[in-house]
Design a protein around this motif. Structure first.
Motif, short mmCIF file in Angstrom:
data_model
loop_
_atom_site.label_atom_id
_atom_site.label_comp_id
_atom_site.label_asym_id
_atom_site.label_seq_id
_atom_site.Cartn_x
_atom_site.Cartn_y
_atom_site.Cartn_z
N ASP A 1 -8.40 -2.55 6.53
CA ASP A 1 -7.24 -3.34 6.92
C ASP A 1 -6.07 -3.01 6.00
OD1 ASP A 1 -5.65 -6.05 6.26
OD2 ASP A 1 -6.26 -6.05 8.36
N SER A 2 -4.90 -2.74 6.57
CA SER A 2 -3.77 -2.25 5.77
C SER A 2 -3.29 -3.30 4.77
CB SER A 2 -2.63 -1.80 6.67
OG SER A 2 -2.17 -2.87 7.48
N SER A 3 -3.31 -4.58 5.14
CA SER A 3 -2.89 -5.63 4.20
C SER A 3 -3.87 -5.75 3.05
CB SER A 3 -2.74 -6.96 4.92
OG SER A 3 -1.67 -6.92 5.84
N PHE A 4 -5.17 -5.65 3.35
CA PHE A 4 -6.18 -5.69 2.30
C PHE A 4 -5.98 -4.53 1.32
CE2 PHE A 4 -10.25 -4.12 0.66
CZ PHE A 4 -10.68 -5.23 -0.05
N ALA A 5 -5.76 -3.32 1.87
CA ALA A 5 -5.55 -2.16 1.02
C ALA A 5 -4.32 -2.34 0.13
CB ALA A 5 -5.39 -0.90 1.88
N ALA A 6 -3.25 -2.88 0.71
CA ALA A 6 -2.03 -3.11 -0.08
C ALA A 6 -2.28 -4.12 -1.19
CB ALA A 6 -0.91 -3.58 0.83
N HIS A 7 -3.06 -5.17 -0.92
CA HIS A 7 -3.36 -6.17 -1.94
C HIS A 7 -4.12 -5.54 -3.11
CE1 HIS A 7 -2.23 -9.40 0.90
NE2 HIS A 7 -2.11 -10.13 -0.19
N VAL A 8 -5.03 -4.64 -2.83
CA VAL A 8 -5.75 -3.95 -3.89
C VAL A 8 -4.78 -3.20 -4.80
CG1 VAL A 8 -7.43 -2.13 -4.39
CG2 VAL A 8 -7.86 -3.74 -2.54
N LEU A 9 -3.71 -2.68 -4.20
CA LEU A 9 -2.73 -1.89 -4.95
C LEU A 9 -1.59 -2.74 -5.51
CD1 LEU A 9 -4.42 0.31 -3.57
CD2 LEU A 9 -2.31 1.55 -3.11
N GLY A 10 -1.60 -4.06 -5.25
CA GLY A 10 -0.63 -4.94 -5.88
C GLY A 10 0.55 -5.35 -5.04
N ALA A 11 0.40 -5.31 -3.70
CA ALA A 11 1.50 -5.70 -2.82
C ALA A 11 0.96 -6.56 -1.68
CB ALA A 11 2.21 -4.47 -2.27
N ASP A 12 1.85 -7.25 -0.99
CA ASP A 12 1.46 -8.15 0.09
C ASP A 12 1.18 -7.42 1.41
OD1 ASP A 12 1.61 -10.38 -1.53
OD2 ASP A 12 3.71 -10.78 -1.02
N SER A 13 1.77 -6.25 1.57
CA SER A 13 1.58 -5.48 2.79
C SER A 13 1.88 -4.02 2.47
CB SER A 13 2.53 -5.96 3.90
OG SER A 13 3.88 -5.69 3.55
N TYR A 14 1.56 -3.13 3.43
CA TYR A 14 1.83 -1.71 3.20
C TYR A 14 3.33 -1.45 3.07
CZ TYR A 14 1.65 3.36 3.77
OH TYR A 14 1.79 4.71 3.58
N ASN A 15 4.12 -2.09 3.93
CA ASN A 15 5.57 -1.92 3.82
C ASN A 15 6.10 -2.48 2.51
OD1 ASN A 15 5.81 -0.60 6.26
ND2 ASN A 15 6.44 -2.41 7.41
N ALA A 16 5.53 -3.60 2.05
CA ALA A 16 5.95 -4.16 0.77
C ALA A 16 5.58 -3.24 -0.38
CB ALA A 16 5.33 -5.54 0.57
N LEU A 17 4.46 -2.55 -0.25
CA LEU A 17 4.05 -1.59 -1.27
C LEU A 17 5.11 -0.50 -1.43
CD1 LEU A 17 1.62 -0.54 -3.09
CD2 LEU A 17 1.00 0.86 -1.11
#
Length: 216
Positions: A98-114
């Motif tokens: 899930d893209s939101s889950f992946a972004a959270h692992v990297l420190g952001a709320d969503s992929y676009n927010a990353l």
């Protein structure tokens, strides 16, 4: 001066896009909407006299390109060439998550927010850093693959040629970020068109993520 125009089209929606999953080197077929995305892009590009057409070696990009070429005034699907160097970023361990889950692992709320918070270049490095298998591409690895691919397309063209490239969202956003100051934190829409002009090896971005406006 030799000038080549590149029309980059993001492939139509896939099932992994629909389910908001990370999709890089992994592949998925186009949805019904994805086929419509490709057909709409084809209608909008029908009068562009392409001298050559390329797609990454994923089925989603090739299907999109073939739909575009099926209605083009200059080329047909039989003219399509594959360009493996122009495939999507390799997300490694994060592929299919899930893209939101992946972004959270990297420190952001969503992929676009990353991308907004860290830059698209840093996002490449973060995927590599957090991949326990280290299969993901960092920014240097990504560009060591993509830039020669772009240059090969340009080198094969003649002065004044217009070239179609069916490729991927993060790849397009990365290219636009490298060669312009355009904000790429918003998603590249499925079926959208981004145009680059290359003059004597110098890349400039004419427009990004055009989904409705007039194309030239």
């Amino acid at each position: 001066m030799a000038t080549v125009e590149l029309y980059l089209v993001r492939h139509g929606q896939t099932f992994l896009n629909k389910y908001h999953r990370m999709q890089g080197w992994s592949d998925a077929p186009l949805t019904t909407k994805g086929l419509q995305d490709a057909d709409l892009a084809g209608e909008r590009l029908a009068k562009i006299p392409f001298a050559a057409a390329y797609a990454s070696d994923t089925s989603r990009a090739q299907t999109t390109a073939k739909h575009i070429l099926a209605v083009n005034q200059a080329l047909t699907p039989a003219d399509l060439q594959t360009a493996p160097a122009l495939r999507e970023e390799n997300f490694g361990f994060f592929e299919g998550l899930d893209s939101s889950f992946a972004a959270h692992v990297l420190g952001a709320d969503s992929y676009n927010a990353l991308i907004r918070d860290f830059s698209i270049e840093t996002s490449h490095d973060l995927f590599k850093e957090h991949d326990p298998y280290h299969d993901a591409e960092d920014d240097a690895e990504f560009w060591a693959r993509v830039q020669p691919g772009l240059d090969a397309v340009v080198t094969a063209a003649n002065d004044g040629d217009k070239v179609l490239i069916a490729t991927h969202g993060t790849t397009i956003r990365s290219i636009v970020s490298k060669f312009s100051d355009i904000d790429v934190s918003g998603s590249a829409h499925n079926g959208s068109v981004t145009k680059l002009t290359v003059t004597d090896g110098r890349y400039t971005v004419d427009y990004f993520n055009n989904i409705k406006g007039r194309l030239k």
